[in-house]
Scaffold this active site. Sequence first.
Site, PDB file in Angstrom:
ATOM      1  N   GLY A 200     -14.731   5.937 -24.374  1.00  0.00           N
ATOM      2  CA  GLY A 200     -13.468   5.953 -23.637  1.00  0.00           C
ATOM      3  C   GLY A 200     -13.616   5.865 -22.121  1.00  0.00           C
ATOM      4  O   GLY A 200     -12.830   5.201 -21.452  1.00  0.00           O
ATOM      5  N   CYS A 324     -28.287   7.390 -16.530  1.00  0.00           N
ATOM      6  CA  CYS A 324     -29.047   8.270 -17.418  1.00  0.00           C
ATOM      7  C   CYS A 324     -30.494   8.374 -16.984  1.00  0.00           C
ATOM      8  O   CYS A 324     -31.184   9.315 -17.343  1.00  0.00           O
ATOM      9  CB  CYS A 324     -28.981   7.750 -18.847  1.00  0.00           C
ATOM     10  SG  CYS A 324     -27.325   7.285 -19.302  1.00  0.00           S
TER      11      CYS A 324
END
Length: 396
Positions: A200, A324
Site C-alpha cells: 500500500g 533496506c
Amino acid sequence: MIIYADNAATTKMSKTAIEAMLPYMDKIYANPSSLHTLGQQAKEELDAARQSVAKLLGAQPQEIIFTSGGSEADNQAIVSAAKLGERKGKKHIVSTAFEHHAVLHTLDRLKKQGFEITLLDVHENGIVTPQQVEAAIKEETCLVTIMFANNEIGTIQPVKEIGAVCRKKGVLFHTDAVQAAGHLHIDVEDMNIDMLSLSGHKFHGPKGVGVLYAKKGIPLANIIEGGAQEKGKRAGTENLPAIIGMAAALEEACANMAENSRKVQKLRDKLIDGLSAIPHSVLNGDRECRLPNNVNFCFEGIEGEALLLLLDAKGICASSGSACTSGSLDPSHVLLAIGRPHEIAHGSLRLSLCEENTEEEAEYIINAVTQVVAYLRSISPVWRSLEEGKQNFVIK
Ligand SMILES: *Cc1c(COP(=O)(O)O)cnc(C)c1O
C-alpha cells in the site's frame, strides 16, 4: 524547503486515501468477523475493497489476500509454492540476483532447507530475458519469482513473456509488483501471472498493508497462524482502515496513471539529461524500459553516503539505493548484479519522483548534485589519483 525524491522507499499518503480511512477508525470500527450489524457492515466494506483491488488487477475477489505489506506477500507466495513443490518432489526455484531482500532472504532460508536456488544474472541494462528463464527451468522447478520492476534502478521486466514461458513449462510464476503498482498497467490474466505482491505505501496508501494475489486453485501456506480470516490463509483481525486506504489509493493511482506518468516521466528525463552532463557519471538501468519515476546514477570517485548527507543538507531527500540496505555499508546488490564494480557501486544515487514534484525542483536537484559531486571529488584522494592517471577511470 524539502524536496522529497524518495518515493521508491515510501510515499506520502494521498488525501483521498486518508479521507477514505477515517470513518473506519471511529464509526465502522467493528471486527469484520463479528456477527452483529456493525461487524457485518465492516465485512461488507472489506469485501468491497477486495472487489475493487481485484478489478484493478484483472483478478477475482477470492484470489486476493490482504497482508501486512509487500514483504509478507512475497514470503507467503514463495513459501506456498515451495511447500507445494516439495510435496511433488520439486525443489528448484528460479529467481534473479537483483530481487528485493523480501524475496532473496526467503530464498536463502529455503536453500538451507534443501531447495536449489538459481539466481539469474541480470544484463547490464537491468533486464532479464524470457530466454534466460526458459533455459533455467528444469524438471524439478516449482517456482519462478521475478520482480515486475526493480526498486533501485526502475527497470521493467518482460513479465508477460516470462509468464508465458512458465505457463508453457507448467511452473508457477510469482512477481513482486510492489514498485509497478500504480505506475504500470497490471493484468494478471493477460500477463500469465500466478501470484503477485503489492504494498500500500508505495502508491500513496498507508504503510503496513499489502496484497497477495494468488490464482484460483493455488494452495496457500500460512505465514501467520490463528483465526480464520482471509479464508484461513492469513490469520489476524483485518486492518480495515489500512485496507480501505490502500484500495482507495490504488484506485486513484490507476485512474490517473496516464496523466501522472506523462508528467513524472518528463521530470525523470530532465534529471537524466541534467545529471548525464556530470563527467564520469553513468545512468544505471535501461533508459527507456524503466519506471516513469526512477532515476539512478553512479558517479565515479564518490561515496554515496557522503553525497546523500550533503544533498540532505540542501533539503533533498534521496537514497543511495534500497532503503533496506542503506543502514549497511555494503554496496547495492542490484548494482553489483548489473555488473557495476564495487568502487562504482558505492557512489550511487537514486531519485524516485512522484506527480507532486516540479520542474523547479528538478532543476534545483540537478544543480545541487552537480555542485556536491564536484565538491566531494575536490577533496577525494581517489579522484586525485584518477585525474593524475595513477588509476584508470571505470566510467568513461
Ligand atoms: C518496498 C518493497 C517491498 C516491501 O514492501 P513492504 O510493504 O515495505 O514490506 C518489497 N518489494 C519491493 C520491490 C519493494 O520496493
